[in-house]
Design a protein around this motif. Structure first.
Motif, PDB file in Angstrom:
ATOM      1  N   UNK A 159      80.636  30.464  49.685  1.00 51.51           N
ATOM      2  CA  UNK A 159      80.313  30.791  48.293  1.00 51.51           C
ATOM      3  C   UNK A 159      79.412  32.014  48.206  1.00 51.51           C
ATOM      4  N   UNK A 160      78.430  32.098  49.094  1.00 52.01           N
ATOM      5  CA  UNK A 160      77.555  33.259  49.067  1.00 52.01           C
ATOM      6  C   UNK A 160      78.267  34.546  49.404  1.00 52.01           C
ATOM      7  N   UNK A 161      79.294  34.487  50.247  1.00 50.66           N
ATOM      8  CA  UNK A 161      80.021  35.696  50.640  1.00 50.66           C
ATOM      9  C   UNK A 161      81.061  36.102  49.616  1.00 50.66           C
ATOM     10  N   UNK A 162      81.717  35.122  48.988  1.00 47.99           N
ATOM     11  CA  UNK A 162      82.832  35.426  48.081  1.00 47.99           C
ATOM     12  C   UNK A 162      82.386  35.406  46.624  1.00 47.99           C
ATOM     13  N   UNK A 163      81.646  34.387  46.214  1.00 47.17           N
ATOM     14  CA  UNK A 163      81.251  34.224  44.812  1.00 47.17           C
ATOM     15  C   UNK A 163      79.771  33.855  44.735  1.00 47.17           C
ATOM     16  N   UNK A 164      78.878  34.835  44.892  1.00 47.12           N
ATOM     17  CA  UNK A 164      77.444  34.504  44.825  1.00 47.12           C
ATOM     18  C   UNK A 164      77.003  34.006  43.454  1.00 47.12           C
ATOM     19  N   UNK A 165      77.737  34.373  42.414  1.00 44.91           N
ATOM     20  CA  UNK A 165      77.377  33.879  41.077  1.00 44.91           C
ATOM     21  C   UNK A 165      77.544  32.370  40.997  1.00 44.91           C
ATOM     22  N   UNK A 224      74.335  25.349  34.686  1.00 39.84           N
ATOM     23  CA  UNK A 224      75.191  26.151  35.561  1.00 39.84           C
ATOM     24  C   UNK A 224      75.695  27.394  34.830  1.00 39.84           C
ATOM     25  N   UNK A 225      76.225  27.210  33.628  1.00 37.82           N
ATOM     26  CA  UNK A 225      76.766  28.351  32.885  1.00 37.82           C
ATOM     27  C   UNK A 225      75.674  29.308  32.445  1.00 37.82           C
ATOM     28  N   UNK A 226      74.515  28.795  32.074  1.00 30.64           N
ATOM     29  CA  UNK A 226      73.426  29.663  31.617  1.00 30.64           C
ATOM     30  C   UNK A 226      72.887  30.556  32.722  1.00 30.64           C
ATOM     31  N   UNK A 227      73.114  30.206  33.970  1.00 32.07           N
ATOM     32  CA  UNK A 227      72.654  31.037  35.081  1.00 32.07           C
ATOM     33  C   UNK A 227      73.803  31.793  35.742  1.00 32.07           C
ATOM     34  N   UNK A 228      74.973  31.200  35.764  1.00 32.64           N
ATOM     35  CA  UNK A 228      76.098  31.852  36.421  1.00 32.64           C
ATOM     36  C   UNK A 228      76.614  33.045  35.612  1.00 32.64           C
ATOM     37  N   UNK A 229      76.736  32.907  34.303  1.00 29.59           N
ATOM     38  CA  UNK A 229      77.290  33.983  33.482  1.00 29.59           C
ATOM     39  C   UNK A 229      76.378  35.212  33.427  1.00 29.59           C
ATOM     40  N   UNK A 230      75.049  35.068  33.186  1.00 31.87           N
ATOM     41  CA  UNK A 230      74.207  36.274  33.236  1.00 31.87           C
ATOM     42  C   UNK A 230      74.203  36.939  34.604  1.00 31.87           C
ATOM     43  N   UNK A 231      74.226  36.131  35.665  1.00 33.38           N
ATOM     44  CA  UNK A 231      74.280  36.702  37.006  1.00 33.38           C
ATOM     45  C   UNK A 231      75.564  37.499  37.193  1.00 33.38           C
ATOM     46  N   UNK A 232      76.679  36.976  36.704  1.00 30.64           N
ATOM     47  CA  UNK A 232      77.952  37.682  36.849  1.00 30.64           C
ATOM     48  C   UNK A 232      77.923  39.025  36.126  1.00 30.64           C
ATOM     49  N   UNK A 233      77.346  39.052  34.907  1.00 24.47           N
ATOM     50  CA  UNK A 233      77.247  40.310  34.186  1.00 24.47           C
ATOM     51  C   UNK A 233      76.396  41.339  34.913  1.00 24.47           C
ATOM     52  N   UNK A 234      75.243  40.898  35.441  1.00 24.89           N
ATOM     53  CA  UNK A 234      74.394  41.827  36.186  1.00 24.89           C
ATOM     54  C   UNK A 234      75.045  42.261  37.486  1.00 24.89           C
ATOM     55  N   UNK A 235      75.819  41.368  38.072  1.00 26.68           N
ATOM     56  CA  UNK A 235      76.502  41.704  39.332  1.00 26.68           C
ATOM     57  C   UNK A 235      77.515  42.831  39.112  1.00 26.68           C
TER      58      UNK A 235
END
Length: 242
Positions: free
Chosen positions: A95-101, A120-131
């Protein structure tokens, strides 16, 4: 006669013997010493007590720093250890190598223990945008670590884990002279958490994921058991032996 009868009554063997000690004089009080020394401490030797009823000389409330717990695995032990969590460690590494979000959202969900819906969504989605923003502008993930390093600081405080500054001070004897109180130590550790996420972001997420999976069960496993009532089967009435 009455005096003789009274004397005989007192000297009767059936009565308990009473010994009369001579009256004490001033010399007796002056030179008498107690049988054993007094065990009461001198003034100023009484232990101070805290609000929870423990003396200050108790090891946990003396004010001495409590020993920090070690991380279960190192920062660069991405595959983890060969124990009953080895399959989970491999999952964290993938997960860390392929999808860290996804890994960061899972870590935040475990850290919150499902207390807030949608963690989960409140942290995964902002991380994805910044990524994607960092990779599109600068070609590497430079914005997401500024958002995710706070989870590492929360983990250190929650589980009393050793920080990078304390690890350097324990191993090489550095970073100890510049830290004077607990506030400065926490500021130094927070800066170290940020540096760890900026320069070793994927390794930091994997280390936090392995630690959380060994300490905190998944919030989905905390569901309450449901008692199911099944109706009785069909019953027939008949005579015995027929």
């Amino acid at each position: 006669m009455e005096a003789d009868e009274h004397h005989q009554e007192e000297s009767s063997p059936l009565l308990p013997t009473q010994h009369q000690s001579p009256p004490a004089t001033d010399n007796d009080f002056k030179f008498a010493s107690p049988d054993k020394p007094s065990s009461s401490p001198a003034p100023g030797q009484f232990p101070a007590w805290t609000a929870n009823g423990l003396p200050l000389n108790h090891g946990s409330v003396l004010g001495e720093p409590v020993a920090r717990a070690q991380w279960d695995s190192g920062l660069f032990s991405c595959i983890g250890r060969n124990d009953h969590f080895c399959s989970s460690d491999l999952e964290v590494c993938l997960l860390g190598s392929i999808a860290p979000c996804v890994l960061y959202g899972s870590n935040a969900e475990r850290l919150g223990a499902g207390s807030t819906p949608g963690t989960f969504a409140n942290h995964c989605l902002p991380y994805t945008g910044l990524y994607f923003l960092g990779n599109s502008l600068f070609g590497w993930n430079c914005f997401a670590p500024w958002f995710s390093y706070r989870g590492r600081s929360i983990m250190r405080r929650m589980f009393n884990l050793e920080g990078s500054c304390e690890a350097l001070n324990r191993s090489f004897g550095c970073c100890g002279s510049c830290v004077k109180d607990e506030l400065q130590r926490e500021d130094c550790e927070s800066a170290s958490d940020l540096a760890t996420h900026v320069f070793c972001h994927i390794c930091a997420l994997c280390q936090e994921g392995r630690e959380l999976r060994r300490r905190v069960p998944h919030p989905g496993f905390n569901a309450r058991p449901v008692l199911m009532m099944l109706p009785p089967g069909e019953q027939t009435m008949g005579r015995g032996g027929v």
